[in-house]
Design an enzyme around this catalytic site. Structure first.
Site, PDB file in Angstrom:
ATOM      1  N   SER A   1       0.750  -1.291  -0.005  1.00 51.50           N
ATOM      2  CA  SER A   1       0.435  -0.190   0.340  1.00 51.50           C
ATOM      3  C   SER A   1       1.257   1.254  -0.055  1.00 51.50           C
ATOM      4  O   SER A   1       1.523   0.860   0.136  1.00 51.50           O
ATOM      5  CB  SER A   1      -0.900  -0.270   1.437  1.00 51.50           C
ATOM      6  OG  SER A   1      -1.633   1.384   1.057  1.00 51.50           O
TER       7      SER A   1
ATOM      8  N   TYR B   1      -2.044  -0.737  10.703  1.00 50.96           N
ATOM      9  CA  TYR B   1      -2.553  -1.036   9.182  1.00 50.96           C
ATOM     10  C   TYR B   1      -0.680  -0.476   8.568  1.00 50.96           C
ATOM     11  O   TYR B   1      -0.013  -1.225   7.849  1.00 50.96           O
ATOM     12  CB  TYR B   1      -3.582   0.166   8.160  1.00 50.96           C
ATOM     13  CG  TYR B   1      -3.534  -0.291   6.414  1.00 50.96           C
ATOM     14  CD1 TYR B   1      -4.416  -1.468   6.641  1.00 50.96           C
ATOM     15  CD2 TYR B   1      -3.589   0.324   6.014  1.00 50.96           C
ATOM     16  CE1 TYR B   1      -4.619  -2.234   5.355  1.00 50.96           C
ATOM     17  CE2 TYR B   1      -3.726   0.584   4.321  1.00 50.96           C
ATOM     18  CZ  TYR B   1      -3.870  -1.161   4.073  1.00 50.96           C
ATOM     19  OH  TYR B   1      -3.815  -1.026   2.771  1.00 50.96           O
TER      20      TYR B   1
HETATM   21  N1  NAP Z   1      -8.173  -0.209  -1.600  1.00 50.95           N
HETATM   22  C1  NAP Z   1      -7.730   0.148  -1.871  1.00 50.95           C
HETATM   23  O1  NAP Z   1      -7.722   1.399  -1.208  1.00 50.95           O
HETATM   24  C2  NAP Z   1      -6.360  -0.480  -1.030  1.00 50.95           C
HETATM   25  C3  NAP Z   1      -5.546   0.134  -1.022  1.00 50.95           C
HETATM   26  C4  NAP Z   1      -4.276  -0.482  -0.751  1.00 50.95           C
HETATM   27  C5  NAP Z   1      -3.209  -1.288  -1.171  1.00 50.95           C
HETATM   28  N2  NAP Z   1      -4.870  -2.227  -0.429  1.00 50.95           N
HETATM   29  C6  NAP Z   1      -4.694  -4.114  -0.617  1.00 50.95           C
HETATM   30  O2  NAP Z   1      -5.421  -4.505  -1.293  1.00 50.95           O
HETATM   31  C7  NAP Z   1      -5.748  -5.763  -1.005  1.00 50.95           C
HETATM   32  C8  NAP Z   1      -6.854  -6.276  -1.205  1.00 50.95           C
HETATM   33  O3  NAP Z   1      -8.182  -5.214  -0.389  1.00 50.95           O
HETATM   34  P1  NAP Z   1      -9.434  -4.544  -0.615  1.00 50.95           P
HETATM   35  O4  NAP Z   1      -8.736  -2.927  -0.761  1.00 50.95           O
HETATM   36  O5  NAP Z   1      -9.611  -5.301  -2.760  1.00 50.95           O
HETATM   37  O6  NAP Z   1      -9.704  -5.382  -0.004  1.00 50.95           O
HETATM   38  P2  NAP Z   1     -11.700  -5.314   0.193  1.00 50.95           P
HETATM   39  O7  NAP Z   1     -12.223  -5.678  -0.835  1.00 50.95           O
HETATM   40  O8  NAP Z   1     -12.428  -5.648   1.857  1.00 50.95           O
HETATM   41  O9  NAP Z   1     -10.765  -7.120   0.509  1.00 50.95           O
HETATM   42  C9  NAP Z   1     -10.302  -7.858   1.190  1.00 50.95           C
HETATM   43  C10 NAP Z   1     -10.233  -9.467   0.249  1.00 50.95           C
HETATM   44  O10 NAP Z   1      -9.071  -9.951   1.421  1.00 50.95           O
HETATM   45  C11 NAP Z   1     -10.240 -10.632   2.188  1.00 50.95           C
HETATM   46  N3  NAP Z   1      -9.783 -11.232   3.848  1.00 50.95           N
HETATM   47  C12 NAP Z   1      -9.549 -10.713   4.587  1.00 50.95           C
HETATM   48  N4  NAP Z   1      -9.218 -11.089   4.949  1.00 50.95           N
HETATM   49  C13 NAP Z   1      -8.555 -12.899   5.011  1.00 50.95           C
HETATM   50  C14 NAP Z   1      -8.652 -14.123   6.408  1.00 50.95           C
HETATM   51  N5  NAP Z   1      -7.988 -13.644   7.156  1.00 50.95           N
HETATM   52  N6  NAP Z   1      -8.151 -14.831   4.772  1.00 50.95           N
HETATM   53  C15 NAP Z   1      -8.812 -15.013   3.686  1.00 50.95           C
HETATM   54  N7  NAP Z   1      -9.048 -13.908   2.552  1.00 50.95           N
HETATM   55  C16 NAP Z   1      -9.224 -12.646   4.116  1.00 50.95           C
HETATM   56  C17 NAP Z   1     -11.562 -10.833   1.832  1.00 50.95           C
HETATM   57  O11 NAP Z   1     -12.110 -12.022   1.630  1.00 50.95           O
HETATM   58  P3  NAP Z   1     -13.047 -13.045   2.750  1.00 50.95           P
HETATM   59  O12 NAP Z   1     -13.438 -11.646   3.697  1.00 50.95           O
HETATM   60  O13 NAP Z   1     -14.015 -14.052   1.706  1.00 50.95           O
HETATM   61  O14 NAP Z   1     -11.967 -13.927   3.708  1.00 50.95           O
HETATM   62  C18 NAP Z   1     -11.538  -9.930   0.462  1.00 50.95           C
HETATM   63  O15 NAP Z   1     -11.780 -10.716  -0.016  1.00 50.95           O
HETATM   64  C19 NAP Z   1      -5.865  -5.618   1.470  1.00 50.95           C
HETATM   65  O16 NAP Z   1      -4.322  -6.552   0.904  1.00 50.95           O
HETATM   66  C20 NAP Z   1      -5.099  -4.064   0.858  1.00 50.95           C
HETATM   67  O17 NAP Z   1      -4.708  -4.386   1.573  1.00 50.95           O
HETATM   68  C21 NAP Z   1      -6.271  -1.636  -0.650  1.00 50.95           C
END
Ligand code: NAP
Length: 275
Positions: free
Chosen positions: A140, A153
């Site tokens: 991130s 985070y």
């Molecule tokens: N969106 C942003 O602005 C942003 C920015 C920087 C970095 N990121 C990073 O991108 C990645 C994806 O996040 P996202 O933004 O797409 O958020 P999201 O829509 O909330 O997706 C998160 C995913 O992680 C899974 N997850 C959470 N805990 C888990 C566990 N214990 N075991 C297996 N799967 C798990 C969730 O699936 P289940 O709940 O079904 O398990 C979901 O599919 C993360 O690492 C986040 O830190 C996001």
């Protein structure tokens, strides 16, 4: 069709960036393995992907459990026989000023974002070494700048960035390339998930949509970076600006963040616990 014949495993595939990445890798010819805890969502996504003619496998996987991660990778080996790309994407965000958090909140954050990525890497490495494949870590912009209220985070994402940097060098001899992706704000459910890691329909995303890159656009950029075996890629324009500022004007960034923290305390808008 950059990934024809390749098997790509994506953790956290049930929403946001992971779901978009699954569709993009599939569109580029890959067989995609959709891994997460919510199997119902993965099955829906699998059907959507298979309608396009691509192949997908849904596997239940909780990255906080070594047993669950190992079982998921064993299933992939049995059903597909090879693993070429692994994206350690599963994650969520614990928020709140440090005095509103407990050590257990930060442990929970690390258990998914850092140890979850590590469990995924340990399970995948033998296969990636065999295929001379690609390991992808989702970090991130918070791995460069820790904003007020994001200590838990940001610490986890600084750790992911360090891990990516070290593994990029360490795994070179084995022919495994490591790409660390540092997204800025991307359209997803991450800001609708509370500090315990539960998706909440009563939450509102505090980040305006105009500032968020859409997930399909982010996925296209990430897949391109992975294909080109880039060491790292910062996704979003504002993300690139923040990372450049952290590198070239660190004092300015520090003072802006302190101002932001003090303003937040006055208005109560920053530093609240998300629950
Ligand atoms: N969106 C942003 O602005 C942003 C920015 C920087 C970095 N990121 C990073 O991108 C990645 C994806 O996040 P996202 O933004 O797409 O958020 P999201 O829509 O909330 O997706 C998160 C995913 O992680 C899974 N997850 C959470 N805990 C888990 C566990 N214990 N075991 C297996 N799967 C798990 C969730 O699936 P289940 O709940 O079904 O398990 C979901 O599919 C993360 O690492 C986040 O830190 C996001």
């Amino acid at each position: 069709m950059r990934f024809t014949g390749k098997v790509v495993v994506i953790t956290g595939a049930s929403s946001g960036i992971g779901a978009a990445l699954s569709k993009e890798f599939a569109a580029q010819g890959a067989t995609v393995v959709l891994a997460a805890r919510r199997l119902d969502r993965l099955e829906e996504l699998k059907q959507e992907i298979e309608k396009t003619g691509a192949k997908a496998l849904a596997v239940e996987c909780d990255v906080t459990s070594e047993e669950s991660v190992n079982a998921a990778f064993e299933k992939v080996r049995t059903e597909l026989g090879q693993i070429d790309v692994v994206v350690a994407n599963a994650g969520f965000g614990v928020t709140g000023n440090i005095d509103r958090l407990k050590v257990s909140d930060i442990e929970r954050q690390f258990d998914t974002n850092v140890y979850g990525a590590l469990r995924t890497i340990y399970a995948a490495l033998p296969d990636l070494k065999k295929s001379k494949g690609r390991l992808v870590l989702i970090g991130s912009v918070s791995g460069f700048i820790g904003t007020p209220g994001s200590a838990a985070y940001a610490m986890s994402k600084f750790a992911v960035r360090a891990l990516g940097d070290v593994l990029w060098a360490e795994l070179d001899h084995a022919g495994v390339t490591v790409t660390t992706i540092h997204p800025g704000f991307i359209e997803s459910e991450i800001r609708l998930v509370d500090n315990s890691g539960t998706y909440r329909t009563d939450f509102k995303d505090p980040v305006p949509t105009w500032l968020q890159m859409t997930a399909p656009v982010a996925a296209r950029q990430i897949v391109r970076a992975v294909y080109n075996r880039r060491r790292q890629a910062v996704i979003t324009f504002h993300g690139k600006v923040f990372v450049l500022m952290s590198r070239f004007t660190p004092c300015l960034v520090a003072h802006l963040l302190r101002f932001n923290a003090n303003q937040g305390l006055k208005t109560g808008g920053i530093g609240a616990r998300k629950e």
